[in-house]
Design a protein around this motif. Sequence first.
Motif, short mmCIF file in Angstrom:
data_model
loop_
_atom_site.label_atom_id
_atom_site.label_comp_id
_atom_site.label_asym_id
_atom_site.label_seq_id
_atom_site.Cartn_x
_atom_site.Cartn_y
_atom_site.Cartn_z
N GLU A 200 2.48 -6.10 2.30
CA GLU A 200 2.17 -4.84 2.99
C GLU A 200 2.40 -4.98 4.50
N SER A 209 1.32 -1.06 -0.58
CA SER A 209 -0.11 -0.85 -0.32
C SER A 209 -0.92 -1.63 -1.34
N GLN A 210 -2.22 -1.59 -1.20
CA GLN A 210 -3.11 -2.31 -2.11
C GLN A 210 -3.90 -1.30 -2.94
N LYS A 211 -4.01 -1.56 -4.23
CA LYS A 211 -4.80 -0.73 -5.12
C LYS A 211 -5.52 -1.61 -6.11
#
Length: 269
Positions: A200, A209-211
Amino acid sequence: MVGIYFSGTGNTAFCVRRFLAEYGEGIPSFSIEESESVKAIEKHDRIVMGYPVQYSNIPKILRDYIVANSNIWKGKRIFVIATMGLFSGDGAGVLARLLRRYGAAIEGGLHLQMPDSIGDVKALKRTFEKNKEAVRKTEEKIHKTVISIKQGRVPQEGLGIWYHLAGLFGQRLYFFYKTARYTDKLKIDAQKCIGCGLCERVCPMGNLSQKNGTAVAGAKCTMCYRCISKCPKQAITLLGSQVICQHNIDAYADTKQESCKEDASGLLL
């Protein structure tokens, strides 16, 4: 004079900085990702502009940058450096034609072979020793080119009609769709990803992105291979399904000879 470049995994940044270091002391360079780059172009009449060739074409991020800043190119004298794993045909020429559209004058072009950075495809892969030799030969070519330019002989690699035809029929005619738009094909292996966030941070497009503690890719990848090269778990792929090698220009060249700018991960920008 100023250097302007886009560099995915560090090859082009290294080549532009080495060229400028050979040309004269203290010549600045900027990645197109840096906010100062536009002002630097406006300030200088002579520009050394470098980029990594993708399928004998320009990365989408660089094309968008040139078009978005179309008003700053008129009257600029530009020398184009195109870096590649093996072949581009008219690498310098395809960028030159776009810049001429907005009024730039192209002084010359230079093609430089560097270690392949497409880490998830077996094609073009060379041994560590051959990659080091490729970088050594490129450094030697840069040195000789600068001497030649100072003597009034400016190389025109990639700029003639035969180069144009080689690039068109060699790759671009068949693969233009791969660089005509951003891609949504970046893949994350959730079983390997540890959610460190490095991908990222290094992505020039903000496409990752981070999820739920795992990296997630969007639809705006410019195929620079930066995230694939830096992922500590080799969890990211694009064209292939498995990471074969991760490119690092530091392994093949003494990058400390240039005043290099690096991001938090140590990657040359």
